[in-house]
Scaffold this active site. Structure first.
Site, short mmCIF file in Angstrom:
data_model
loop_
_atom_site.label_atom_id
_atom_site.label_comp_id
_atom_site.label_asym_id
_atom_site.label_seq_id
_atom_site.Cartn_x
_atom_site.Cartn_y
_atom_site.Cartn_z
CE LYS A 16 -2.49 -1.18 3.91
NZ LYS A 16 -1.67 -2.21 4.00
NE ARG A 91 -5.07 -0.93 10.47
CZ ARG A 91 -3.35 -0.59 9.49
NH1 ARG A 91 -3.43 0.51 8.83
NH2 ARG A 91 -2.45 -2.02 9.46
NE ARG A 130 7.60 -2.59 5.44
CZ ARG A 130 6.31 -2.26 6.45
NH1 ARG A 130 5.95 -1.88 5.15
NH2 ARG A 130 5.84 -2.82 7.40
NE ARG A 163 6.05 -0.36 9.89
CZ ARG A 163 4.90 -0.61 9.60
NH1 ARG A 163 4.78 0.65 8.45
NH2 ARG A 163 3.82 -1.57 9.90
NE ARG A 174 2.01 -5.06 11.06
CZ ARG A 174 2.72 -4.92 10.21
NH1 ARG A 174 3.77 -5.02 10.59
NH2 ARG A 174 2.89 -4.20 9.21
#
Ligand code: AP5
Length: 224
Positions: A16, A91, A130, A163, A174
């Site tokens: 995203k 969300r 990431r 992160r 998550r």
């Protein structure tokens, strides 16, 4: 020109933020990512960050009363008058109702909801690789999209970090949270004829091309 009032939906790591960086330039949209706003607040150690930090670290949703105001306030800004791209909001169904209420109060409506789909195994691969720059949040992937110099952002020279919520156990949680609270929104928006699905397993530029073409068509149709 017709407004593009857009929501980006999809599991963690679907791409995203990566696509948002590109779409914002293509269509000159105001961009609001609740995850980025909350991470900045945690970094600043503000009251908002203090309230949000513990939920984010666990991979849980931050309570609605903390998040909703952040988005409502931004949609009303003049920079968002010609269109916006929301990433990470709504969300859950209550947050979706908030957006509807706010837009109808402003005499506006959603143009489309862009769902980037990705299987769980690929989510875990993406998030474990990431890297993000500390200055502006520019995104990289150790394997799929490495920076020119290891550990350094190509765009602003700042340090690249992982992160806190990208550790495998937190990513699994998550994904559960996404399935329980967020994925039902796809059906809700599909019933309203707003949902556009994109295959997030394709390359970054292919996904980008598909979304851009779909939005260009939508804009043309709304101008007819
Ligand atoms: P948030 O920051 O919104 O996280 P997320 O939705 O889990 O999404 P991510 O940012 O992890 O992934 P992404 O889809 O943007 O993927 P990316 O482009 O980086 O939220 C974090 C937390 O904040 C939540 O857990 C919650 O606690 C809180 N929060 C936020 N909003 C909230 C709300 N509304 N209510 C309550 N709480 C809220 O890509 C991932 C990696 O893959 C990158 O390395 C990238 O380079 C790579 N990549 C991307 N696309 C491709 C591709 N096509 N091919 C190969 N690699 C790719």
């Amino acid at each position: 020109m017709a407004q593009l009032n857009l929501i980006l939906l999809g599991p963690p790591g679907a791409g995203k933020g990566t696509q948002a960086e590109r779409l914002v330039d293509d269509f000159d949209l105001a961009y609001y990512a609740t995850g980025d706003i909350l991470r900045a607040a945690v970094k600043e150690e503000s009251e908002l960050g203090r309230r949000a930090g513990e939920y984010m670290e666990r991979g849980d949703l931050v309570p609605d009363e903390v998040v909703v105001g952040l988005v409502v306030d931004r949609i009303e800004r003049s920079e968002a008058q010609d269109g916006f791209l929301l990433d990470g909001f709504p969300r859950n169904p209550d947050q979706a109702r908030t957006i509807d209420d706010e837009l109808s109060r402003l005499g506006r409506q959603l143009t489309a909801v862009l769902l980037i789909e990705l299987a769980d195994g690929e989510v875990i691969r993406r998030l474990s690789g990431r890297r993000m720059c500390v200055k502006n949040g520019h995104l990289y992937h150790a394997e799929f999209d490495p920076p020119k110099r290891e550990g350094v952002c190509d765009q602003d020279g700042s340090r690249l970090v992982q992160r806190d919520d990208d550790h495998p156990d937190t990513v699994k949680h998550r994904l559960e949270v996404y399935r329980e609270h967020t994925s039902p929104l796809a059906e809700l928006y599909e019933e309203r004829g707003l949902l556009r699905r994109f295959d997030g397993s394709r390359s970054t530029s292919e996904v980008h091309d598909h979304i851009r073409a779909s939005l260009a068509t939508l804009r043309l149709e709304s101008e007819l």
